[in-house]
Design an enzyme around this catalytic site. Structure first.
Site, PDB file in Angstrom:
ATOM      1  N   GLY A   1       0.815  -1.217   0.000  1.00 14.55           N
ATOM      2  CA  GLY A   1       0.000   0.000   0.000  1.00 14.55           C
ATOM      3  C   GLY A   1       0.842   1.257   0.000  1.00 14.55           C
ATOM      4  N   ASP A   2       1.935   1.234   0.758  1.00 18.59           N
ATOM      5  CA  ASP A   2       2.848   2.376   0.784  1.00 18.59           C
ATOM      6  C   ASP A   2       3.455   2.619  -0.591  1.00 18.59           C
ATOM      7  OD1 ASP A   2       2.396   2.158   3.562  1.00 18.59           O
ATOM      8  OD2 ASP A   2       4.124   0.822   3.754  1.00 18.59           O
TER       9      ASP A   2
END
Length: 306
Positions: free
Chosen positions: A251-252
């Site tokens: 997600g980052d």
């Protein structure tokens, strides 16, 4: 310049074994120690994309020194605030035969009022044309509105911000118009206390975040791909084929690919494409994805309007 804020960085001790048997002695087949933290992951992906960033956060103690040593291998620009208490260690256990990931995350150091003020003083030079990406958990004694206070501060200084958090902390920042927010579909459902039957319902509620102030909304949906929702349109990225090795940081990586590309191009669709490639490439890697893997995955992602 892009600034990433990792309030509570960590040493991530990633263990791989065939099966995890609780209450018994387990032996790993492989292990690795990585500099962890959501903002750190963002800076590392930006480095792979050849986009400059400065990593900010709190580090301290013997583990803080080890963290900085591990991070130095990645040649990132940093400006950390030193604190008295130790940087945390997180343990990530990947049981391959069970197809399960287990995480045990440390709480992190307590931050004194002087240490907090020193950190905030470090933000005073951020201004117009800069983007600040805030993500991850807070240290145990920081106020729950810490991110909101930072967003208000840097907005007054003329900078944009990205917030990668959930729940009320996310909702509180929306009136300040974050450049992008990225809840997954489960987190989005929890925000509005609903369940989703299809993508159209997800898009409907993503638009509620736009109505509350977000400029762009990314929705990650694991094996079902991802959605980008703007004021007028919505787009879907397919989930490319590949073996998920370690989903930590995916997600980052998506946030980094989107925000970094958007800062350079102002093109939300291409930013979404690169963001989706970064996210999947990291999921297919033991560590944060490298540029060649991102380029490979990019070719297998298509963006379609929905």
């Amino acid at each position: 310049m892009i600034y990433t804020i990792t309030v509570n960085p960590s040493i991530d001790y990633v263990l791989q074994l065939k099966n995890l048997n609780t209450g018994q002695v387990n032996r790993t087949s492989n292990d690795v120690k990585l500099p962890g933290g959501k903002g750190i992951n963002v800076s590392r992906i930006l480095k792979e994309l050849q986009i400059d960033s400065t990593a900010l956060g709190f580090v301290g103690g013997a583990t803080g020194s080890m963290f900085e040593s591990l991070l130095s291998k990645h040649d990132l620009k940093t400006s950390f605030t030193q604190v008295k208490e130790d940087t945390r260690i997180n343990v990530k256990i990947n049981a391959t035969d069970q197809n399960e990931e287990t995480e045990i995350n440390g709480a992190g150091p307590a931050i004194s009022s002087d240490e907090k003020q020193s950190f905030l003083d470090n933000l005073k030079d951020i201004g117009k044309g800069d983007v600040v990406i805030m993500s991850g958990s807070l240290c145990k004694n920081l106020d729950s509105k810490f991110y909101l206070d930072i967003a208000e501060m840097i907005q007054k200084q003329g900078a944009d911000f990205v917030i990668d958090t959930t729940g009320q902390a996310l909702l509180d920042t929306l009136p300040l118009h974050p450049l992008v927010v990225k809840p997954n579909h489960h987190e989005l459902a929890e925000l509005f206390n609903v369940t989703f039957k299809n993508n159209q319902e997800i898009i409907t509620y993503a638009r509620k975040l736009l109505e509350k102030g977000a400029k762009h909304v990314l929705i990650s949906m694991a094996g079902d791909g991802a959605l980008l929702v703007t004021k007028d349109k919505a787009y879907k990225a397919n989930a490319p084929k590949g073996t998920v090795i370690n989903s930590v940081g995916a997600g980052d990586s998506m946030i980094a690919g989107f925000a970094g590309t958007f800062m350079e191009t102002n093109d939300p669709i291409e930013s979404f494409h690169i963001g989706a490639a970064c996210g999947s490439a990291t999921a297919f890697s033991q560590d944060i994805a490298i540029k060649s893997k991102i380029d490979e995955v990019y070719k297998n992602i298509s963006i379609t309007e929905v």
